[in-house]
Scaffold this active site. Structure first.
Site, short mmCIF file in Angstrom:
data_model
loop_
_atom_site.label_atom_id
_atom_site.label_comp_id
_atom_site.label_asym_id
_atom_site.label_seq_id
_atom_site.Cartn_x
_atom_site.Cartn_y
_atom_site.Cartn_z
N ARG A 257 0.59 -0.92 0.17
CA ARG A 257 0.10 0.27 0.05
C ARG A 257 0.63 1.24 -0.02
O ARG A 257 1.83 1.71 0.41
CB ARG A 257 -0.90 -0.09 0.93
CG ARG A 257 -1.56 1.35 1.89
CD ARG A 257 -2.82 1.83 0.37
NE ARG A 257 -3.14 3.70 0.76
CZ ARG A 257 -3.91 3.77 -0.23
NH1 ARG A 257 -4.53 3.01 -1.25
NH2 ARG A 257 -4.50 4.64 0.02
N MET A 258 0.88 2.21 -1.40
CA MET A 258 1.00 3.28 -1.17
C MET A 258 0.78 4.63 -0.46
O MET A 258 -0.47 4.89 -1.57
CB MET A 258 1.80 3.51 -2.25
CG MET A 258 2.80 5.15 -2.23
SD MET A 258 4.53 4.73 -1.57
CE MET A 258 4.99 3.46 -3.03
N HIS A 259 0.74 4.77 1.21
CA HIS A 259 -0.37 5.11 1.85
C HIS A 259 0.05 7.84 1.38
O HIS A 259 1.28 7.15 1.85
CB HIS A 259 -0.76 4.80 2.53
CG HIS A 259 -1.69 5.48 3.19
ND1 HIS A 259 -3.62 5.05 3.00
CD2 HIS A 259 -2.28 6.16 4.18
CE1 HIS A 259 -3.92 5.71 3.88
NE2 HIS A 259 -3.78 6.98 4.26
N SER A 260 -0.23 7.98 1.77
CA SER A 260 0.04 9.55 1.36
C SER A 260 -0.87 10.10 3.15
O SER A 260 -2.34 9.56 3.13
CB SER A 260 -0.55 10.54 0.70
OG SER A 260 0.32 10.22 -0.88
N CYS B 282 -2.56 11.41 6.03
CA CYS B 282 -3.82 12.25 6.01
C CYS B 282 -4.31 12.73 7.22
O CYS B 282 -4.85 11.45 7.83
CB CYS B 282 -4.80 11.38 5.53
SG CYS B 282 -6.63 11.72 5.18
N ARG C 107 -2.39 15.15 -1.19
CA ARG C 107 -2.15 14.66 -2.54
C ARG C 107 -0.56 15.53 -2.80
O ARG C 107 -1.03 16.16 -3.90
CB ARG C 107 -3.15 14.58 -3.72
CG ARG C 107 -4.01 14.20 -3.25
CD ARG C 107 -5.26 13.83 -4.46
NE ARG C 107 -5.74 14.66 -4.60
CZ ARG C 107 -6.89 16.03 -4.81
NH1 ARG C 107 -7.55 15.27 -3.67
NH2 ARG C 107 -7.11 16.55 -4.78
N ASP D 266 -2.96 16.65 -8.61
CA ASP D 266 -2.71 15.63 -7.86
C ASP D 266 -1.35 16.08 -8.11
O ASP D 266 -0.69 16.26 -8.67
CB ASP D 266 -2.72 14.06 -8.44
CG ASP D 266 -1.70 13.00 -6.65
OD1 ASP D 266 -0.91 13.48 -6.35
OD2 ASP D 266 -2.40 12.30 -7.15
N ARG E 251 1.32 15.17 -5.73
CA ARG E 251 2.31 13.55 -5.21
C ARG E 251 3.32 13.38 -6.00
O ARG E 251 3.38 12.71 -7.95
CB ARG E 251 1.39 12.37 -4.99
CG ARG E 251 0.83 12.79 -3.67
CD ARG E 251 -0.24 11.51 -3.26
NE ARG E 251 -1.61 11.37 -3.90
CZ ARG E 251 -2.54 10.83 -4.13
NH1 ARG E 251 -2.55 10.16 -3.61
NH2 ARG E 251 -3.51 10.76 -4.66
N LYS F 61 -1.72 5.99 -9.89
CA LYS F 61 -0.11 5.27 -8.68
C LYS F 61 0.31 4.39 -9.42
O LYS F 61 1.38 4.23 -9.46
CB LYS F 61 -1.28 4.80 -6.76
CG LYS F 61 -0.40 4.71 -6.26
CD LYS F 61 -0.42 4.41 -4.56
CE LYS F 61 -1.71 5.70 -4.36
NZ LYS F 61 -2.27 5.57 -3.14
#
Length: 405
Positions: free
Chosen positions: A256-259, A261, A301, A333, A335, A361
């Site tokens: 999982r590539m999670h930004s 939050c 993002r 976005d 990122r 992504k």
């Protein structure tokens, strides 16, 4: 049919140093095109003529951000809405030095040489002109997987000035040349042909853009994990790898590539689906017995918490999440997946089963030479606070959200 075999980056760099053209191709999910690229300081009128005659595209001169600033080259428009955000600056011509109208092969070559010459001053360039400089992003292809960045990276890797010349390759019938046609062009002229994704992989192997911290045990409510912090060398931002188990480099790993939050992951905000996706990912990895979550410090993002709250305020006034970002002067976005890609490589992960609903992504990670063998959705039940947000992500950003009708 003859097998298409691309050259290695090492082979390409040898030719580039000698002033030879390279054919550089990008990903089929991006522009899916090839460009002739040459170091700016190696350009001649004959080489410009070759590019115009056999390339048939738009002759451009990629330069570094620093060089664009030194020459006072402003962006062509303040709000870039082109499909791939091609970074055109104002057009220029070399003044003096035998140049006349700026359009001849000699004049164009002189302009490109001037862009590379550290002695050139802003007053040496007339605006507008016949050469289109392109401003490459800092960190090159590790930030944006485009021909502009690839051209400047190639020059830098060869120890040259951060400037180049490029032109798209178009077939004689006016259609864009794709890989099979580009392969024939490379054979016809004896040119090396490389892919941007291979240049990215080369740089990721050669350069370290993150600093690895100490590994610790991390028991959680959702499973027992290991944790390693990483510090980004360019700006000091800190990121996290939360992982479980061991694997070999050819094994497809659950990722999982999670930004980050803060509102969703920490406070359980119902305005987004971030917190629920993070917990689902942890539960899936715990159940599988191995996997990794790359937790990137890219709030909102990539626009940061303060700007994210401004975007929230605009959403309260009726805007959707995309228009709110654009209204504030940001992209939809922002990122940067290059950081996450290097962290994955440091963890020994090259193949993955990616947990995401976001097709961008997937494309972003594949551009950095990682292989995604499976896409695993992470859907949460919509609520009255986030249904409009999720619908926007589905309809305007292409997210795979089956819970939104």
């Amino acid at each position: 049919m003859e097998e298409i075999k691309l050259n290695t980056i090492e082979e390409a760099l040898e030719d580039f140093k000698e002033g030879k053209f390279l054919i550089v191709v990008d990903d089929e999910d991006r522009e899916n095109e090839g460009d002739f690229i040459i170091a700016a300081e190696k350009i001649t009128p004959d080489k410009v003529n070759f590019m115009m005659h056999h390339g048939r595209g738009v002759l451009c001169a990629p330069i570094s951000e620093e060089r664009a600033h030194e020459l006072e080259l402003e962006m062509q428009v303040p709000d870039n809405t082109s499909v791939h955000e091609t970074p055109f600056t104002v057009t220029v011509d070399r003044l003096g030095n035998g140049c006349t109208t700026g359009v001849s092969m000699y004049d164009r070559a002189q302009t490109i040489l001037a862009l590379a010459d550290p002695n050139t001053r802003p007053s040496d360039l007339g605006r507008p002109g016949h050469i289109c400089p392109l401003r490459a992003r800092s960190r090159g292809v590790l930030r944006r997987a485009g021909h502009t960045e690839a051209a400047v990276d190639l020059a830098r890797l060869c120890g040259m000035q951060p400037a180049a010349a490029l032109i798209e390759i178009i077939n004689e019938d006016g259609t864009m040349a794709r890989l099979p046609q580009l392969w024939e062009v490379s054979k016809r002229f004896g040119l090396k042909i490389i892919a941007i994704k291979d240049l990215i992989a080369y740089r990721l192997k050669q350069e370290s853009i993150v600093e690895k911290g100490v590994e610790v045990d991390m028991p959680t409510e959702y499973g027992h994990f290991r944790l390693i912090p990483f510090r980004q060398k360019s700006n000091g931002l800190e990121h996290i790898a939360l992982f479980k188990g061991t694997w070999d480099e050819n094994e497809p790993i659950l990722v999982r590539m999670h930004s980050s939050c803060a509102t969703g992951d920490i406070f359980g905000s119902m305005r987004c689906d971030c917190g629920g996706q993070l917990l689902q990912a942890m539960e899936k990895i715990e159940k599988e017995g191995k996997g990794a979550i790359i937790y990137l410090n890219q709030e909102g993002r990539g626009i940061g918490l303060m700007e994210k709250m401004k975007a929230y305020k605009l959403q309260e006034q009726g805007m959707d999440t995309i228009d709110a970002n654009l209204c504030l002067g940001h992209k939809a976005d922002e990122r940067d997946y290059g950081i996450g890609a290097q962290i994955l490589r440091l963890l020994g992960i090259k193949k993955m089963r990616l947990m995401t609903n976001n097709p961008v992504k997937r494309i972003g990670l594949e551009a950095f030479g990682l292989e995604i063998v499976e896409n695993i959705p992470l859907e949460t039940a919509p609520n009255r606070y986030n249904e409009f947000y999720l619908r926007t992500k589905k309809e305007r950003m292409g997210h795979e959200l089956h819970n939104i009708k």
